[in-house]
Design a protein around this motif. Structure first.
Motif, PDB file in Angstrom:
ATOM      1  N   PRO A  57       9.290   0.772  -8.677  1.00 34.14           N
ATOM      2  CA  PRO A  57       9.020   0.503  -7.274  1.00 34.14           C
ATOM      3  C   PRO A  57       8.283  -0.936  -7.236  1.00 34.14           C
ATOM      4  O   PRO A  57       7.404  -1.514  -8.117  1.00 34.14           O
TER       5      PRO A  57
ATOM      6  N   PRO B 247       2.716  -0.765  -5.655  1.00 36.67           N
ATOM      7  CA  PRO B 247       2.292   0.420  -6.172  1.00 36.67           C
ATOM      8  C   PRO B 247       1.924   1.634  -5.018  1.00 36.67           C
ATOM      9  O   PRO B 247       1.868   1.265  -4.015  1.00 36.67           O
ATOM     10  N   GLU B 248       1.864   2.820  -5.485  1.00 35.77           N
ATOM     11  CA  GLU B 248       1.331   3.850  -4.637  1.00 35.77           C
ATOM     12  C   GLU B 248      -0.049   3.642  -4.142  1.00 35.77           C
ATOM     13  O   GLU B 248      -0.674   3.180  -4.785  1.00 35.77           O
ATOM     14  N   PRO B 249      -0.074   3.985  -2.812  1.00 39.54           N
ATOM     15  CA  PRO B 249      -1.557   3.831  -2.345  1.00 39.54           C
ATOM     16  C   PRO B 249      -2.551   4.744  -2.940  1.00 39.54           C
ATOM     17  O   PRO B 249      -2.048   5.857  -3.285  1.00 39.54           O
TER      18      PRO B 249
ATOM     19  N   ARG C 106      -6.101   3.906   0.756  1.00 38.58           N
ATOM     20  CA  ARG C 106      -6.158   2.450   0.510  1.00 38.58           C
ATOM     21  C   ARG C 106      -7.861   1.916   0.865  1.00 38.58           C
ATOM     22  O   ARG C 106      -8.028   0.958   1.432  1.00 38.58           O
TER      23      ARG C 106
END
Length: 117
Positions: free
Chosen positions: A47, A50-52, A72
């Protein structure tokens, strides 16, 4: 004609049984031909973002239990559950993008009055 019919009746179940056994117990050639497949994670592209970071904070005292969700670093939802009676309610955090004035950074309480099924 009568002689063939009993022989045919006996051989069909026997053939079906042989076919079933062959499908359940494959020979060594079937195992030798199969190749180990690559894991799916290796074939997927990485991805870009990045993933939150999501945090679930739970605070409890003698009177209430508060569940807070932060994505976040910003609070997205707050659920308040009184422990000694009273209705559960949600606190909707204010939109940070609308105003940065500390006087307008209050959340609004929302109670669920009815539920329809």
């Amino acid at each position: 004609m009568n002689l063939l019919r009993p022989a045919l009746a006996i051989s069909l179940p026997a053939l079906g049984l042989l076919a079933l056994l062959a499908s359940v117990y494959p020979g060594q050639s079937a195992h030798a031909q199969s190749k180990p497949s690559a894991p799916l994670a290796d074939t997927q592209p990485k991805p870009k973002f990045p993933e939150p970071l999501v945090r679930e904070n739970v605070t409890q005292d003698r009177a209430v239990r508060i569940q807070e969700r932060q994505v976040r670093g910003a609070t997205t939802s707050i659920q308040v559950q009184p422990l000694h009676g009273g209705a559960n309610y949600d606190v909707v955090p204010p939109s940070i993008s609308s105003s940065t004035d500390p006087a307008h950074l209050e959340g609004q309480a929302q109670w669920k009055v009815f539920t329809f099924k």
